[in-house]
Design an enzyme around this catalytic site. Structure first.
Site, mmCIF file in Angstrom:
data_model
loop_
_atom_site.group_PDB
_atom_site.id
_atom_site.type_symbol
_atom_site.label_atom_id
_atom_site.label_comp_id
_atom_site.label_asym_id
_atom_site.label_seq_id
_atom_site.Cartn_x
_atom_site.Cartn_y
_atom_site.Cartn_z
ATOM 1 N N SER A 284 -111.127 37.372 -20.225
ATOM 2 C CA SER A 284 -110.015 37.870 -19.395
ATOM 3 C C SER A 284 -109.431 36.787 -18.466
ATOM 4 C CB SER A 284 -110.412 39.129 -18.616
ATOM 5 O OG SER A 284 -111.491 38.859 -17.756
ATOM 6 N N GLN B 158 -95.070 35.302 -40.818
ATOM 7 C CA GLN B 158 -96.532 35.182 -40.673
ATOM 8 C C GLN B 158 -96.914 35.163 -39.198
ATOM 9 O OE1 GLN B 158 -97.563 31.691 -42.978
ATOM 10 N NE2 GLN B 158 -97.179 32.728 -44.908
ATOM 11 N N TRP C 66 -88.338 51.923 -19.545
ATOM 12 C CA TRP C 66 -88.272 53.259 -18.974
ATOM 13 C C TRP C 66 -89.355 54.171 -19.519
ATOM 14 C CZ3 TRP C 66 -86.159 55.347 -14.926
ATOM 15 C CH2 TRP C 66 -85.998 56.726 -14.843
ATOM 16 N N ARG D 254 -92.141 53.223 -20.816
ATOM 17 C CA ARG D 254 -93.451 52.565 -20.806
ATOM 18 C C ARG D 254 -93.965 52.340 -22.218
ATOM 19 N NH1 ARG D 254 -94.085 49.696 -16.775
ATOM 20 N NH2 ARG D 254 -93.384 50.601 -14.887
ATOM 21 N N ILE E 99 -82.590 35.321 -32.657
ATOM 22 C CA ILE E 99 -81.174 35.429 -33.004
ATOM 23 C C ILE E 99 -80.963 36.683 -33.848
ATOM 24 C CG2 ILE E 99 -79.683 34.431 -34.784
ATOM 25 C CD1 ILE E 99 -79.946 31.777 -33.392
ATOM 26 N N SER E 100 -79.873 37.378 -33.614
ATOM 27 C CA SER E 100 -79.602 38.591 -34.384
ATOM 28 C C SER E 100 -78.501 38.346 -35.399
ATOM 29 C CB SER E 100 -79.179 39.719 -33.441
ATOM 30 O OG SER E 100 -78.668 40.794 -34.196
ATOM 31 N N ARG F 163 -76.954 40.617 -36.654
ATOM 32 C CA ARG F 163 -75.949 41.661 -36.453
ATOM 33 C C ARG F 163 -74.905 41.193 -35.446
ATOM 34 N NH1 ARG F 163 -78.552 46.756 -34.500
ATOM 35 N NH2 ARG F 163 -76.787 47.848 -35.412
ATOM 36 N N HIS G 40 -106.342 32.112 -30.462
ATOM 37 C CA HIS G 40 -106.689 32.967 -31.614
ATOM 38 C C HIS G 40 -105.747 32.656 -32.790
ATOM 39 C CE1 HIS G 40 -108.168 36.422 -33.781
ATOM 40 N NE2 HIS G 40 -106.980 36.960 -33.839
ATOM 41 N N ARG H 241 -104.566 30.117 -37.985
ATOM 42 C CA ARG H 241 -103.463 29.510 -38.753
ATOM 43 C C ARG H 241 -103.582 28.000 -38.924
ATOM 44 N NH1 ARG H 241 -100.875 33.538 -41.636
ATOM 45 N NH2 ARG H 241 -100.749 35.361 -40.316
HETATM 46 C C1 FAD Z 1 -104.727 32.863 -44.076
HETATM 47 C C2 FAD Z 1 -104.124 34.191 -43.748
HETATM 48 C C3 FAD Z 1 -103.633 34.993 -44.752
HETATM 49 C C4 FAD Z 1 -103.064 36.241 -44.475
HETATM 50 N N1 FAD Z 1 -102.566 37.011 -45.469
HETATM 51 C C5 FAD Z 1 -101.994 38.204 -45.195
HETATM 52 C C6 FAD Z 1 -101.454 39.028 -46.222
HETATM 53 O O1 FAD Z 1 -101.519 38.713 -47.400
HETATM 54 N N2 FAD Z 1 -100.849 40.196 -45.879
HETATM 55 C C7 FAD Z 1 -100.776 40.611 -44.575
HETATM 56 O O2 FAD Z 1 -100.227 41.692 -44.309
HETATM 57 N N3 FAD Z 1 -101.284 39.860 -43.585
HETATM 58 C C8 FAD Z 1 -101.887 38.678 -43.851
HETATM 59 N N4 FAD Z 1 -102.387 37.907 -42.831
HETATM 60 C C9 FAD Z 1 -102.231 38.378 -41.459
HETATM 61 C C10 FAD Z 1 -103.550 38.967 -40.902
HETATM 62 O O3 FAD Z 1 -103.890 40.144 -41.580
HETATM 63 C C11 FAD Z 1 -103.357 39.281 -39.390
HETATM 64 O O4 FAD Z 1 -102.381 40.283 -39.238
HETATM 65 C C12 FAD Z 1 -102.918 38.075 -38.608
HETATM 66 O O5 FAD Z 1 -103.712 36.959 -38.913
HETATM 67 C C13 FAD Z 1 -103.004 38.374 -37.113
HETATM 68 O O6 FAD Z 1 -104.365 38.342 -36.747
HETATM 69 P P1 FAD Z 1 -104.985 39.434 -35.802
HETATM 70 O O7 FAD Z 1 -104.868 40.790 -36.429
HETATM 71 O O8 FAD Z 1 -106.365 38.969 -35.442
HETATM 72 O O9 FAD Z 1 -104.008 39.290 -34.548
HETATM 73 P P2 FAD Z 1 -103.584 40.385 -33.493
HETATM 74 O O10 FAD Z 1 -102.912 41.552 -34.142
HETATM 75 O O11 FAD Z 1 -102.827 39.633 -32.481
HETATM 76 O O12 FAD Z 1 -104.965 40.901 -32.940
HETATM 77 C C14 FAD Z 1 -105.820 40.052 -32.180
HETATM 78 C C15 FAD Z 1 -107.199 40.663 -32.125
HETATM 79 O O13 FAD Z 1 -107.147 41.885 -31.418
HETATM 80 C C16 FAD Z 1 -108.078 42.804 -31.994
HETATM 81 N N5 FAD Z 1 -107.352 43.977 -32.513
HETATM 82 C C17 FAD Z 1 -106.076 44.036 -32.912
HETATM 83 N N6 FAD Z 1 -105.742 45.253 -33.306
HETATM 84 C C18 FAD Z 1 -106.848 46.002 -33.171
HETATM 85 C C19 FAD Z 1 -107.137 47.351 -33.438
HETATM 86 N N7 FAD Z 1 -106.244 48.194 -33.918
HETATM 87 N N8 FAD Z 1 -108.399 47.784 -33.186
HETATM 88 C C20 FAD Z 1 -109.334 46.965 -32.692
HETATM 89 N N9 FAD Z 1 -109.117 45.647 -32.412
HETATM 90 C C21 FAD Z 1 -107.882 45.182 -32.651
HETATM 91 C C22 FAD Z 1 -108.798 42.082 -33.115
HETATM 92 O O14 FAD Z 1 -109.976 41.484 -32.602
HETATM 93 C C23 FAD Z 1 -107.809 41.000 -33.479
HETATM 94 O O15 FAD Z 1 -108.409 39.880 -34.095
HETATM 95 C C24 FAD Z 1 -102.990 36.687 -43.118
HETATM 96 C C25 FAD Z 1 -103.503 35.884 -42.108
HETATM 97 C C26 FAD Z 1 -104.073 34.655 -42.411
HETATM 98 C C27 FAD Z 1 -104.608 33.801 -41.278
#
Ligand code: FAD
Length: 237
Positions: A57, A77, A91, A93, A102-103, A105, A193, A198
């Site tokens: 935190s 990605q 409003w 929340r 950039i849009s 539209r 993260h 990435r």
């Molecule tokens: C090499 C690579 C290939 C990928 N290929 C694909 C693909 O083919 N298709 C695709 O759709 N995506 C793909 N992704 C995207 C991947 O599934 C994640 O959406 C993306 O990496 C974001 O990571 P994250 O979910 O940890 O991040 P965030 O959504 O920012 O989450 C950060 C952290 O918060 C926690 N968290 C988030 N949401 C929740 C929840 N609901 N409950 C509990 N804890 C939570 C988890 O600890 C998570 O790691 C790929 C990612 C990588 C790195």
């Protein structure tokens, strides 16, 4: 260093930031009602402790705002990284993210697309990856095919506008290699993260380069904390 230029006109720029190494330790020491104005060896030890115990935190008080100029394929990605880049506001929340871009539209798409100079072959064992460092034999022909497709798509877009089609529909033919410009604000924890996921050999090379650039920029914001969180060395290729 505020802006890092990447391949084919892409770049990542540090627009603004809040806090640094001292912010992390002062946030952690809030429990004791203490605050310091310079970083010393005790503070560094505390940062190492926070990271090793995953007390994350205090890292969330450090924020960075980045401008990304990358193709929409790469942007899609990066959009997936939501947590720590979102706020509650408005409003109703409602949970809202801090993305702005950039849009198509409001504005007409410029003739600005991502043209790779080298086309990589498909990776044989990792089904989603390419072979970084290798170039296909018929690279010149691939460049011609690619450029012709983009040119045709952009001309079609302009023609649709001339025919009176609204921007929000004409843009449907714009290819995903268009260069998007986006502003993203995220916490230090969220950015680290993102970099861990990435700047990884399984990630797309273009996205990996963005992750490396983000790392270089936040190293200037909270150098010691980033060095503890990301101890491995890296280089832009
Ligand atoms: C090499 C690579 C290939 C990928 N290929 C694909 C693909 O083919 N298709 C695709 O759709 N995506 C793909 N992704 C995207 C991947 O599934 C994640 O959406 C993306 O990496 C974001 O990571 P994250 O979910 O940890 O991040 P965030 O959504 O920012 O989450 C950060 C952290 O918060 C926690 N968290 C988030 N949401 C929740 C929840 N609901 N409950 C509990 N804890 C939570 C988890 O600890 C998570 O790691 C790929 C990612 C990588 C790195």
């Amino acid at each position: 260093m505020k802006r890092i230029d990447l391949a084919e006109g892409s770049y990542v720029e540090l627009v603004d930031h809040m806090g640094g190494d001292l912010t992390v330790v002062n946030a952690a020491r809030a429990s004791f009602g203490r605050s310091k104005s310079t970083l010393d060896e005790d503070d560094k030890r505390l940062i190492r402790y926070l990271v090793s115990e995953k007390h994350m935190s205090p890292l969330r008080h450090v924020q960075a705002t980045l401008r990304l100029h990358v193709s929409e394929v790469v942007m899609r990605q990066i959009y997936k990284h939501q947590v720590g880049a979102g706020w509650t506001g408005g409003w109703f929340r409602e949970p809202a993210t801090v993305w702005n871009e950039i849009s198509g539209r409001y504005t007409k798409f410029q003739d600005e697309y991502y043209y790779p100079s080298e086309f990589r072959p498909q990776h044989q064992s990792n089904r989603q990856a390419s072979v970084v460092g290798e170039v296909i034999d018929q690279n010149d022909e691939a460049k011609e095919v690619y450029a012709a497709a983009v040119k045709h798509a952009h001309a079609s877009y302009l023609r649709l506008l001339e025919l009176g089609v609204c921007r929000e529909q004409a843009r449907l033919v714009v290819p995903t290699c268009f260069m998007n410009t986006t502003v993203w604000t995220a916490s230090l924890e969220a950015l680290v993260h993102f970099i861990r996921l990435r700047d990884h050999e399984g990630a797309q090379w273009e996205t990996r380069e963005v992750a490396k650039a983000v790392r270089m920029l936040i190293e200037g914001v909270a150098p010691y904390t980033v060095s503890v969180l990301l101890p491995n060395k890296m280089e832009l290729t």
